[in-house]
Design a protein around this motif. Structure first.
Motif, PDB file in Angstrom:
ATOM      1  N   MET A   1     -22.073  18.592  22.168  1.00 57.76           N
ATOM      2  CA  MET A   1     -21.091  17.773  21.495  1.00 57.76           C
ATOM      3  C   MET A   1     -21.453  16.306  21.678  1.00 57.76           C
ATOM      4  SD  MET A   1     -17.175  17.483  20.969  1.00 57.76           S
ATOM      5  CE  MET A   1     -17.510  18.363  19.555  1.00 57.76           C
ATOM      6  N   PRO A   2     -21.615  15.579  20.599  1.00 56.87           N
ATOM      7  CA  PRO A   2     -21.935  14.153  20.725  1.00 56.87           C
ATOM      8  C   PRO A   2     -20.751  13.387  21.305  1.00 56.87           C
ATOM      9  CG  PRO A   2     -21.634  14.760  18.428  1.00 56.87           C
ATOM     10  CD  PRO A   2     -21.544  16.022  19.230  1.00 56.87           C
ATOM     11  N   SER A   3     -21.058  12.355  22.061  1.00 58.78           N
ATOM     12  CA  SER A   3     -20.000  11.603  22.731  1.00 58.78           C
ATOM     13  C   SER A   3     -20.271  10.115  22.707  1.00 58.78           C
ATOM     14  CB  SER A   3     -19.887  12.044  24.190  1.00 58.78           C
ATOM     15  OG  SER A   3     -19.603  13.407  24.275  1.00 58.78           O
TER      16      SER A   3
ATOM     17  N   GLY B   1     -27.158  10.962  30.210  1.00 63.11           N
ATOM     18  CA  GLY B   1     -28.062  10.185  29.363  1.00 63.11           C
ATOM     19  C   GLY B   1     -27.345   9.431  28.251  1.00 63.11           C
ATOM     20  N   LEU B   2     -26.103   9.051  28.505  1.00 64.34           N
ATOM     21  CA  LEU B   2     -25.309   8.361  27.490  1.00 64.34           C
ATOM     22  C   LEU B   2     -25.105   6.884  27.800  1.00 64.34           C
ATOM     23  CD1 LEU B   2     -22.647  11.159  26.916  1.00 64.34           C
ATOM     24  CD2 LEU B   2     -24.472  10.461  25.348  1.00 64.34           C
ATOM     25  N   ASP B   3     -25.987   6.298  28.602  1.00 57.90           N
ATOM     26  CA  ASP B   3     -25.857   4.872  28.943  1.00 57.90           C
ATOM     27  C   ASP B   3     -25.743   3.994  27.706  1.00 57.90           C
ATOM     28  OD1 ASP B   3     -25.936   5.194  31.674  1.00 57.90           O
ATOM     29  OD2 ASP B   3     -28.084   4.862  31.824  1.00 57.90           O
ATOM     30  N   ASP B   4     -26.557   4.285  26.699  1.00 59.34           N
ATOM     31  CA  ASP B   4     -26.560   3.447  25.504  1.00 59.34           C
ATOM     32  C   ASP B   4     -25.389   3.760  24.568  1.00 59.34           C
ATOM     33  OD1 ASP B   4     -27.644   5.954  24.915  1.00 59.34           O
ATOM     34  OD2 ASP B   4     -28.972   5.169  23.367  1.00 59.34           O
ATOM     35  N   ARG B   5     -24.576   4.723  24.934  1.00 54.41           N
ATOM     36  CA  ARG B   5     -23.393   5.085  24.158  1.00 54.41           C
ATOM     37  C   ARG B   5     -22.133   4.937  25.013  1.00 54.41           C
ATOM     38  NH1 ARG B   5     -25.361   6.603  19.627  1.00 54.41           N
ATOM     39  NH2 ARG B   5     -27.364   7.620  19.480  1.00 54.41           N
TER      40      ARG B   5
ATOM     41  N   ALA C   1     -29.196  16.501  22.565  1.00 51.56           N
ATOM     42  CA  ALA C   1     -29.657  15.885  23.814  1.00 51.56           C
ATOM     43  C   ALA C   1     -28.661  16.113  24.943  1.00 51.56           C
ATOM     44  CB  ALA C   1     -29.905  14.388  23.611  1.00 51.56           C
ATOM     45  N   VAL C   2     -27.369  15.949  24.660  1.00 51.15           N
ATOM     46  CA  VAL C   2     -26.340  16.168  25.686  1.00 51.15           C
ATOM     47  C   VAL C   2     -26.316  17.646  26.086  1.00 51.15           C
ATOM     48  CG1 VAL C   2     -23.854  16.126  26.158  1.00 51.15           C
ATOM     49  CG2 VAL C   2     -24.947  14.176  25.052  1.00 51.15           C
ATOM     50  N   SER C   3     -26.451  18.524  25.122  1.00 49.47           N
ATOM     51  CA  SER C   3     -26.466  19.958  25.409  1.00 49.47           C
ATOM     52  C   SER C   3     -27.661  20.327  26.286  1.00 49.47           C
ATOM     53  CB  SER C   3     -26.502  20.744  24.099  1.00 49.47           C
ATOM     54  OG  SER C   3     -26.498  22.116  24.354  1.00 49.47           O
ATOM     55  N   ALA C   4     -28.822  19.779  25.967  1.00 47.69           N
ATOM     56  CA  ALA C   4     -30.025  20.059  26.761  1.00 47.69           C
ATOM     57  C   ALA C   4     -29.870  19.526  28.184  1.00 47.69           C
ATOM     58  CB  ALA C   4     -31.252  19.450  26.088  1.00 47.69           C
TER      59      ALA C   4
ATOM     60  N   LEU D   1     -28.722  20.416  34.083  1.00 48.67           N
ATOM     61  CA  LEU D   1     -27.851  20.224  35.238  1.00 48.67           C
ATOM     62  C   LEU D   1     -27.243  21.541  35.705  1.00 48.67           C
ATOM     63  CD1 LEU D   1     -26.091  16.953  34.056  1.00 48.67           C
ATOM     64  CD2 LEU D   1     -27.712  17.162  35.964  1.00 48.67           C
ATOM     65  N   ARG D   2     -26.867  22.394  34.758  1.00 51.02           N
ATOM     66  CA  ARG D   2     -26.301  23.702  35.089  1.00 51.02           C
ATOM     67  C   ARG D   2     -27.328  24.560  35.832  1.00 51.02           C
ATOM     68  NH1 ARG D   2     -23.931  24.012  30.672  1.00 51.02           N
ATOM     69  NH2 ARG D   2     -25.609  24.892  29.443  1.00 51.02           N
ATOM     70  N   ALA D   3     -28.557  24.569  35.342  1.00 52.56           N
ATOM     71  CA  ALA D   3     -29.623  25.345  35.990  1.00 52.56           C
ATOM     72  C   ALA D   3     -29.891  24.815  37.395  1.00 52.56           C
ATOM     73  CB  ALA D   3     -30.891  25.312  35.146  1.00 52.56           C
TER      74      ALA D   3
END
Length: 80
Positions: free
Chosen positions: A1-3, A20-24, A54-57, A62-64
């Motif tokens: 989900m994009p955020s 990885g959402l620093d720029d957002r 990208a967020v999903s990946a 992180l889950r793994a």
């Protein structure tokens, strides 16, 4: 989900960074330009598929990692 992140606390900023959402991210505790928010949201809409992927990946990574760490901790506890 994009955020797009409206960071109001250090925990929110750290989560955004981890994903990885620093720029957002906009820190709403500091003065910011409304145009920066509008531009960020428009960019997110245009790139929603790529950002969502990208967020999903990153979430999957992180889950793994968490599962591996938990399994390691469980083995350590069981061996004690």
């Amino acid at each position: 989900m994009p955020s797009f992140v409206l960071a109001y606390d250090v925990k929110v900023r750290e989560l955004a960074k981890t994903l990885g959402l620093d720029d957002r991210t906009i820190d709403i505790n500091q003065p910011f330009e409304a145009s920066a928010l509008a531009d960020g949201l428009l960019d997110l809409i245009e790139q929603r598929d790529a950002v969502g992927a990208a967020v999903s990946a990153r979430s999957a990574e992180l889950r793994a990692s968490a599962r591996t760490s938990f399994a390691r901790a469980r083995r350590w506890v069981e061996s004690a």
